[in-house]
Design an enzyme around this catalytic site. Structure first.
Site, mmCIF file in Angstrom:
data_model
loop_
_atom_site.group_PDB
_atom_site.id
_atom_site.type_symbol
_atom_site.label_atom_id
_atom_site.label_comp_id
_atom_site.label_asym_id
_atom_site.label_seq_id
_atom_site.Cartn_x
_atom_site.Cartn_y
_atom_site.Cartn_z
ATOM 1 C CE LYS A 150 -11.185 4.429 -17.016
ATOM 2 N NZ LYS A 150 -11.411 3.327 -16.104
HETATM 3 N N1 PXG Z 1 -16.185 1.007 -13.191
HETATM 4 C C1 PXG Z 1 -14.900 1.229 -12.880
HETATM 5 C C2 PXG Z 1 -14.537 1.592 -11.499
HETATM 6 C C3 PXG Z 1 -13.915 1.116 -13.866
HETATM 7 O O1 PXG Z 1 -12.637 1.354 -13.572
HETATM 8 C C4 PXG Z 1 -15.645 0.498 -15.460
HETATM 9 C C5 PXG Z 1 -16.563 0.659 -14.434
HETATM 10 C C6 PXG Z 1 -16.132 0.175 -16.829
HETATM 11 O O2 PXG Z 1 -16.079 1.320 -17.659
HETATM 12 P P1 PXG Z 1 -15.792 1.206 -19.225
HETATM 13 O O3 PXG Z 1 -15.896 2.588 -19.701
HETATM 14 O O4 PXG Z 1 -14.421 0.627 -19.362
HETATM 15 O O5 PXG Z 1 -16.829 0.317 -19.773
HETATM 16 C C7 PXG Z 1 -14.293 0.728 -15.187
HETATM 17 C C8 PXG Z 1 -13.241 0.559 -16.247
HETATM 18 C C9 PXG Z 1 -8.245 -2.906 -15.010
HETATM 19 C C10 PXG Z 1 -9.155 -2.133 -15.924
HETATM 20 O O6 PXG Z 1 -7.044 -2.964 -15.277
HETATM 21 C C11 PXG Z 1 -10.227 -1.426 -15.423
HETATM 22 C C12 PXG Z 1 -11.078 -0.720 -16.274
HETATM 23 C C13 PXG Z 1 -10.865 -0.740 -17.621
HETATM 24 C C14 PXG Z 1 -9.767 -1.444 -18.107
HETATM 25 C C15 PXG Z 1 -8.893 -2.140 -17.265
HETATM 26 O O7 PXG Z 1 -8.725 -3.470 -14.010
HETATM 27 N N2 PXG Z 1 -12.079 -0.029 -15.683
#
Ligand code: PXG
Length: 289
Positions: A150
């Site tokens: 991340k």
């Molecule tokens: N894949 C990607 C590429 C992400 O960035 C997730 C999966 C889901 O992971 P979690 O651990 O959150 O269940 C993410 C998370 C936004 C935003 O502003 C993106 C995420 C989280 C919060 C806000 O688009 N990405």
């Protein structure tokens, strides 16, 4: 609003880092997005563990132990009196010169924590479901920039998001470079068919929300599959949904113009959504305001 910046809580207007920070110059850093529900930080340990895995690979030492980092998250929530909110935690490499060599970063890594609100998609889409498309930009190859990191470099995802919004969609499925389903730009993809809940194994961020959903599915005696998934399998699934900290769980009713199942949020999707909202009330690190 108070922002945590390198051990201090400062006003938003004073929360500044240098233009020489390698996070700004090169996307050289890591981040986490975390939610709190009713004064409980959802799966804080898992988020902190993932952050430290990213910084370990990037060879960035924030200078904080996991416990200190977790305490800083809670401190920031308390300082802003946030019961239900979204926490953005950033660790950047810190100040360097105009070359990309991390050895020339003379500054310490910057640790920043912002506590605020987030809403990714319009509320009505959680009821009626969302339509998405696959886009031309494929996921970064795991041996180039592993999607499990991340990192602050989200251009791969942003390019895909631009393609989706250019075509009038809120979200995009990105394929892996081998053509199998990867993930969306900020969420993990799930399909359900004949008692089996499936999600891609590699080529995706190991979502904390996805982890919680897989646990709930197993508790409900739903079979779980993690592996390669094709577009054809998505089009012919009975149900589809996305998960993420921002999105939580959102039903998908059409992909690339193909209706998924009956073209409305599925029964299993709704069950998992309800179970997820129950789970967030009891899961996580409690704090007092
Ligand atoms: N894949 C990607 C590429 C992400 O960035 C997730 C999966 C889901 O992971 P979690 O651990 O959150 O269940 C993410 C998370 C936004 C935003 O502003 C993106 C995420 C989280 C919060 C806000 O688009 N990405």
């Amino acid at each position: 609003m108070k922002i945590y910046l390198n051990g201090k809580l400062v006003d938003k207007a004073d929360a500044k880092v240098s233009v020489f920070d390698h996070g700004f110059l090169y996307g050289d850093g890591a981040f986490e997005g975390i939610r709190s529900y009713g004064s409980r930080v959802f799966r804080l340990k898992e988020h902190i563990d993932r952050l430290y895995e990213t910084t370990h690979t990037l060879m960035i030492n924030s200078g904080l132990t996991k416990k200190q980092m977790s305490d800083a998250v809670v401190l920031t929530l308390k300082a802003n009196k946030i019961k239900d909110g979204y926490i953005r935690l950033i660790v950047s490499r810190g100040d360097g010169d105009l070359g990309l060599d991390p050895r020339k970063c003379y500054g310490k890594p910057n640790v920043i924590i912002i506590a605020d609100k987030i809403s990714l998609y319009p509320a009505e889409l959680y009821q009626k479901g969302m339509e998405i498309i696959t886009v031309p930009t494929v996921k970064n190859h795991p041996n180039a920039l592993n999607p499990q990191l991340k990192s602050l470099n989200y251009l791969n995802n942003i390019l895909a998001k631009i393609e989706a919004s250019h075509c009038g969609y809120n979200e995009a499925i990105m394929l892996e470079s081998n053509g199998y389903i990867g993930e969306c730009t900020g969420d993990n993809v799930f399909i359900y068919k004949d008692g089996v809940l499936s999600t891609p194994h590699l080529g995706r961020l190991k979502g904390i929300t996805a982890g919680a959903i897989l646990e709930l599915a197993l508790k409900m005696k739903i079979k779980v599959f993690e592996g390669y998934i094709t577009r054809h399998e998505v089009y012919n699934a009975q149900e589809c949904f996305l998960t993420g900290t921002g999105a939580e769980l959102i039903p998908i009713v059409k992909v690339d113009g193909r209706a998924i199942g009956e073209g409305k949020p599925g029964v299993v999707t709704k069950k998992l959504l309800n179970a997820f909202y129950k789970q967030v009330k009891k899961d996580g690190v409690k704090y007092d305001l």
